[in-house]
Design a protein around this motif. Structure first.
Motif, PDB file in Angstrom:
ATOM      1  N   TRP A  65       0.844  -1.188   0.000  1.00 23.68           N
ATOM      2  CA  TRP A  65       0.000   0.000   0.000  1.00 23.68           C
ATOM      3  C   TRP A  65       0.876   1.233   0.000  1.00 23.68           C
ATOM      4  O   TRP A  65       1.843   1.332   0.750  1.00 23.68           O
ATOM      5  CB  TRP A  65      -0.879  -0.024   1.237  1.00 23.68           C
ATOM      6  CG  TRP A  65      -1.829   1.108   1.323  1.00 23.68           C
ATOM      7  CD1 TRP A  65      -1.711   2.196   2.122  1.00 23.68           C
ATOM      8  CD2 TRP A  65      -3.027   1.276   0.605  1.00 23.68           C
ATOM      9  NE1 TRP A  65      -2.767   3.021   1.942  1.00 23.68           N
ATOM     10  CE2 TRP A  65      -3.602   2.476   1.003  1.00 23.68           C
ATOM     11  CE3 TRP A  65      -3.682   0.526  -0.359  1.00 23.68           C
ATOM     12  CZ2 TRP A  65      -4.790   2.945   0.487  1.00 23.68           C
ATOM     13  CZ3 TRP A  65      -4.861   0.992  -0.866  1.00 23.68           C
ATOM     14  CH2 TRP A  65      -5.405   2.186  -0.434  1.00 23.68           C
ATOM     15  N   PHE A  66       0.544   2.190  -0.845  1.00 29.42           N
ATOM     16  CA  PHE A  66       1.321   3.420  -0.942  1.00 29.42           C
ATOM     17  C   PHE A  66       0.357   4.592  -0.972  1.00 29.42           C
ATOM     18  O   PHE A  66      -0.580   4.603  -1.775  1.00 29.42           O
ATOM     19  CB  PHE A  66       2.166   3.377  -2.219  1.00 29.42           C
ATOM     20  CG  PHE A  66       3.024   4.571  -2.420  1.00 29.42           C
ATOM     21  CD1 PHE A  66       4.113   4.809  -1.601  1.00 29.42           C
ATOM     22  CD2 PHE A  66       2.756   5.456  -3.442  1.00 29.42           C
ATOM     23  CE1 PHE A  66       4.915   5.896  -1.791  1.00 29.42           C
ATOM     24  CE2 PHE A  66       3.553   6.558  -3.634  1.00 29.42           C
ATOM     25  CZ  PHE A  66       4.633   6.783  -2.818  1.00 29.42           C
ATOM     26  N   ALA A  67       0.546   5.554  -0.105  1.00 34.33           N
ATOM     27  CA  ALA A  67      -0.343   6.716  -0.048  1.00 34.33           C
ATOM     28  C   ALA A  67       0.481   7.987   0.010  1.00 34.33           C
ATOM     29  O   ALA A  67       1.518   8.037   0.678  1.00 34.33           O
ATOM     30  CB  ALA A  67      -1.252   6.633   1.171  1.00 34.33           C
ATOM     31  N   ILE A  68       0.009   9.004  -0.688  1.00 38.34           N
ATOM     32  CA  ILE A  68       0.650  10.317  -0.644  1.00 38.34           C
ATOM     33  C   ILE A  68      -0.422  11.339  -0.280  1.00 38.34           C
ATOM     34  O   ILE A  68      -1.472  11.400  -0.914  1.00 38.34           O
ATOM     35  CB  ILE A  68       1.304  10.683  -1.989  1.00 38.34           C
ATOM     36  CG1 ILE A  68       2.484   9.757  -2.264  1.00 38.34           C
ATOM     37  CG2 ILE A  68       1.754  12.127  -1.993  1.00 38.34           C
ATOM     38  CD1 ILE A  68       3.222  10.064  -3.529  1.00 38.34           C
ATOM     39  N   ASP A  69      -0.136  12.127   0.756  1.00 38.88           N
ATOM     40  CA  ASP A  69      -1.045  13.173   1.197  1.00 38.88           C
ATOM     41  C   ASP A  69      -0.361  14.526   1.085  1.00 38.88           C
ATOM     42  O   ASP A  69       0.860  14.628   1.178  1.00 38.88           O
ATOM     43  CB  ASP A  69      -1.468  12.941   2.653  1.00 38.88           C
ATOM     44  CG  ASP A  69      -2.252  11.659   2.831  1.00 38.88           C
ATOM     45  OD1 ASP A  69      -2.893  11.225   1.858  1.00 38.88           O
ATOM     46  OD2 ASP A  69      -2.210  11.094   3.935  1.00 38.88           O
ATOM     47  N   ALA A  70      -1.165  15.568   0.898  1.00 38.14           N
ATOM     48  CA  ALA A  70      -0.634  16.933   0.890  1.00 38.14           C
ATOM     49  C   ALA A  70      -0.298  17.340   2.323  1.00 38.14           C
ATOM     50  O   ALA A  70      -0.659  16.657   3.287  1.00 38.14           O
ATOM     51  CB  ALA A  70      -1.660  17.881   0.279  1.00 38.14           C
ATOM     52  N   ALA A  71       0.369  18.441   2.470  1.00 37.97           N
ATOM     53  CA  ALA A  71       0.818  18.893   3.787  1.00 37.97           C
ATOM     54  C   ALA A  71      -0.331  19.148   4.751  1.00 37.97           C
ATOM     55  O   ALA A  71      -0.212  18.926   5.944  1.00 37.97           O
ATOM     56  CB  ALA A  71       1.659  20.151   3.635  1.00 37.97           C
TER      57      ALA A  71
END
Length: 159
Positions: A65-71
């Protein structure tokens, strides 16, 4: 002993089985446990909010699982690495294979020319009925759902 979800369940050889039933031809058939027709009548299950990463990670392996969130905590995207990488390999192999195909004497890509001249014509002549049929089936299914007892079912969060 096993706690039954619905009805009586017997434990035999490590498997939970429903009682054997006699068929019309006189043979005895064993039945594996099945999903009950009305699950709410047998047990209550807590609804899981899959918009939260910790709930998603309970059901899949964290290393896939790979997730990218904004600041500021806004979710940009989530990716299942296995599915993403396999789909990318298949897609890019077709793209590179098509672009790497030799060119004919007129300077046109042979793979694109063959697809445009031969395969696109063959597919549109032989499978138009399938496309139209699947679209008709989809519309009939949606209309059937709309007028059935599930027509007022809310999909997604309330509000």
């Amino acid at each position: 002993p096993v706690q039954p979800l619905c009805g009586r369940v017997e434990r035999q050889g490590g498997l939970s089985r429903l009682p054997a039933m006699e068929a019309d031809d006189g043979h005895v058939k064993e039945h594996l446990p099945v999903i009950p027709i009305d699950p709410a009548a047998c047990h209550k299950q807590k609804i899981v909010d899959f918009s939260l990463d910790e709930n998603v990670k309970r059901f899949i392996r964290p290393n896939r699982w790979f997730a990218i969130d904004a600041a500021n905590g806004i979710r940009l995207f989530r990716v299942n690495i296995v599915v993403f990488s396999m789909a990318s390999v298949v897609l890019w192999s077709f793209v590179i294979g098509t672009l790497a195909a030799p060119y004919d004497e007129n300077g046109k890509n042979k793979a694109l020319k063959e697809f445009g001249d031969v395969w696109q014509y063959w597919i549109s002549n032989n499978f138009t009925w399938l496309y139209i049929g699947t679209q008709d089936a989809w519309v009939v299914f949606v209309i059937w759902i709309a007028f059935s007892k599930y027509g007022d079912l809310t999909l997604g969060k309330k509000g």
